[in-house]
Motif scaffolding. Structure first.
Motif, short mmCIF file in Angstrom:
data_model
loop_
_atom_site.label_atom_id
_atom_site.label_comp_id
_atom_site.label_asym_id
_atom_site.label_seq_id
_atom_site.Cartn_x
_atom_site.Cartn_y
_atom_site.Cartn_z
N GLY A 91 -12.08 -12.73 13.31
CA GLY A 91 -11.30 -12.44 12.11
C GLY A 91 -11.08 -10.96 11.90
N VAL A 92 -12.13 -10.16 12.13
CA VAL A 92 -12.01 -8.71 11.99
C VAL A 92 -11.02 -8.16 13.02
CG1 VAL A 92 -13.26 -6.52 12.26
CG2 VAL A 92 -14.26 -8.37 10.90
N GLN A 93 -11.11 -8.64 14.25
CA GLN A 93 -10.18 -8.18 15.28
C GLN A 93 -8.75 -8.61 14.97
OE1 GLN A 93 -11.62 -9.24 19.17
NE2 GLN A 93 -13.46 -7.98 18.93
N LEU A 94 -8.58 -9.77 14.39
CA LEU A 94 -7.25 -10.22 13.99
C LEU A 94 -6.68 -9.26 12.94
CD1 LEU A 94 -4.98 -12.35 14.04
CD2 LEU A 94 -6.27 -13.59 12.29
N LEU A 95 -7.48 -8.92 11.93
CA LEU A 95 -7.02 -7.99 10.89
C LEU A 95 -6.73 -6.60 11.47
CD1 LEU A 95 -9.35 -8.88 7.88
CD2 LEU A 95 -7.02 -9.68 8.35
N GLU A 96 -7.48 -6.22 12.47
CA GLU A 96 -7.29 -4.92 13.10
C GLU A 96 -5.93 -4.80 13.80
OE1 GLU A 96 -10.26 -2.08 15.61
OE2 GLU A 96 -10.12 -4.16 16.25
N ARG A 97 -5.36 -5.92 14.19
CA ARG A 97 -4.12 -5.91 14.96
C ARG A 97 -2.88 -6.25 14.15
NH1 ARG A 97 -6.01 -5.79 20.24
NH2 ARG A 97 -4.08 -4.71 20.72
N LEU A 98 -3.00 -6.40 12.83
CA LEU A 98 -1.85 -6.73 11.98
C LEU A 98 -0.85 -5.58 11.96
CD1 LEU A 98 -3.55 -8.39 8.88
CD2 LEU A 98 -2.43 -9.53 10.81
N GLU A 99 0.42 -5.90 11.94
CA GLU A 99 1.48 -4.89 11.95
C GLU A 99 2.12 -4.70 10.58
OE1 GLU A 99 4.25 -5.04 15.15
OE2 GLU A 99 2.76 -5.88 16.51
N HIS A 100 1.52 -5.22 9.55
CA HIS A 100 2.08 -5.11 8.20
C HIS A 100 1.71 -3.77 7.57
CE1 HIS A 100 1.44 -9.36 9.10
NE2 HIS A 100 2.45 -9.62 8.31
N GLU A 101 2.59 -3.26 6.71
CA GLU A 101 2.26 -2.07 5.91
C GLU A 101 1.22 -2.44 4.87
OE1 GLU A 101 3.25 1.18 6.03
OE2 GLU A 101 4.24 0.68 7.93
N GLU A 102 1.48 -3.56 4.20
CA GLU A 102 0.53 -4.09 3.23
C GLU A 102 0.79 -5.58 3.06
OE1 GLU A 102 1.22 -1.75 -0.34
OE2 GLU A 102 2.33 -3.39 -1.21
N LEU A 103 -0.25 -6.27 2.62
CA LEU A 103 -0.18 -7.71 2.40
C LEU A 103 -0.89 -8.03 1.11
CD1 LEU A 103 -1.38 -8.58 5.97
CD2 LEU A 103 0.77 -9.39 5.08
N SER A 104 -0.48 -9.14 0.51
CA SER A 104 -1.25 -9.63 -0.63
C SER A 104 -2.55 -10.23 -0.08
CB SER A 104 -0.46 -10.69 -1.40
OG SER A 104 -0.37 -11.88 -0.62
N LEU A 105 -3.54 -10.32 -0.92
CA LEU A 105 -4.79 -10.94 -0.51
C LEU A 105 -4.54 -12.37 -0.03
CD1 LEU A 105 -7.81 -10.65 -0.14
CD2 LEU A 105 -8.10 -11.34 -2.54
N ALA A 106 -3.64 -13.09 -0.69
CA ALA A 106 -3.31 -14.47 -0.28
C ALA A 106 -2.73 -14.49 1.13
CB ALA A 106 -2.33 -15.09 -1.27
N GLU A 107 -1.88 -13.52 1.47
CA GLU A 107 -1.30 -13.46 2.82
C GLU A 107 -2.37 -13.16 3.87
OE1 GLU A 107 3.23 -11.92 2.11
OE2 GLU A 107 1.61 -10.49 1.73
N VAL A 108 -3.31 -12.29 3.52
CA VAL A 108 -4.40 -11.99 4.46
C VAL A 108 -5.27 -13.22 4.66
CG1 VAL A 108 -6.49 -10.60 4.79
CG2 VAL A 108 -4.40 -9.52 3.97
N ILE A 109 -5.56 -13.93 3.59
CA ILE A 109 -6.37 -15.15 3.71
C ILE A 109 -5.64 -16.19 4.54
CG2 ILE A 109 -7.34 -17.08 2.39
CD1 ILE A 109 -8.16 -14.96 0.27
N ASP A 110 -4.31 -16.25 4.43
CA ASP A 110 -3.51 -17.14 5.28
C ASP A 110 -3.77 -16.85 6.75
OD1 ASP A 110 -1.17 -19.05 5.74
OD2 ASP A 110 -0.38 -17.22 6.65
N ARG A 111 -3.85 -15.58 7.11
CA ARG A 111 -4.13 -15.20 8.50
C ARG A 111 -5.57 -15.55 8.88
NH1 ARG A 111 0.52 -14.00 6.20
NH2 ARG A 111 1.90 -12.73 7.44
N ILE A 112 -6.51 -15.24 7.99
CA ILE A 112 -7.93 -15.51 8.26
C ILE A 112 -8.18 -17.01 8.41
CG2 ILE A 112 -10.28 -15.37 7.32
CD1 ILE A 112 -9.45 -12.67 6.07
N GLU A 113 -7.44 -17.82 7.66
CA GLU A 113 -7.65 -19.27 7.75
C GLU A 113 -7.28 -19.84 9.11
OE1 GLU A 113 -5.65 -20.83 4.27
OE2 GLU A 113 -7.53 -20.79 3.14
N THR A 114 -6.65 -19.05 9.97
CA THR A 114 -6.43 -19.49 11.35
C THR A 114 -7.73 -19.38 12.14
OG1 THR A 114 -5.73 -17.32 12.23
CG2 THR A 114 -4.02 -18.76 11.29
#
Length: 121
Positions: free
Chosen positions: A12-35
């Motif tokens: 999960g940490v590595q996934l967040l490290e590779r995101l290309e977004h400028e910013e995300l809502s917490l809900a959008e980040v959780i959407d990614r983490i839920e994968t």
């Protein structure tokens, strides 16, 4: 049913490290983490670890990735043919996209979900 990854926090940490977004809502980040995991305690640990390592900055319900490197679609995303279920949306797919991260391979995702998860869309 989703298969469990060996170390969901590292993945999960590595996934967040590779995101290309400028910013995300917490809900959008959780959407990614839920994968990676749907366990609330593990989700919280992923967010806390990523913040402690300087991978993300959190302010209220906004998350800003401190992008160190993007996921290379040519080198770090592989496709496999078969019968898969997308980890993000649950759709049946015949071509699965998998991210190759240090913590392990993460996927499968459909063509639109891999772009959504990584921030290419």
């Amino acid at each position: 049913m989703r298969e469990e990854v060996e170390d969901p926090v590292a993945l999960g940490v590595q996934l967040l490290e590779r995101l290309e977004h400028e910013e995300l809502s917490l809900a959008e980040v959780i959407d990614r983490i839920e994968t990676v995991t749907t366990d609330p305690a593990t989700t919280r640990e992923i967010l806390d670890t990523a913040e402690a390592r300087g991978i993300i900055d959190r302010e209220d319900a906004t998350v800003r990735p401190n992008r160190s490197s993007f996921l290379s679609f040519e080198a770090e995303v592989v496709t496999k043919e078969g019968e898969f279920t997308c980890r993000r949306c649950g759709a049946s797919i015949s071509t699965g996209y998998f991210m190759k991260l240090d913590a392990g391979e993460h996927g499968p995702f459909g063509s639109s979900c891999i772009r959504k998860v990584t921030g290419r869309e």
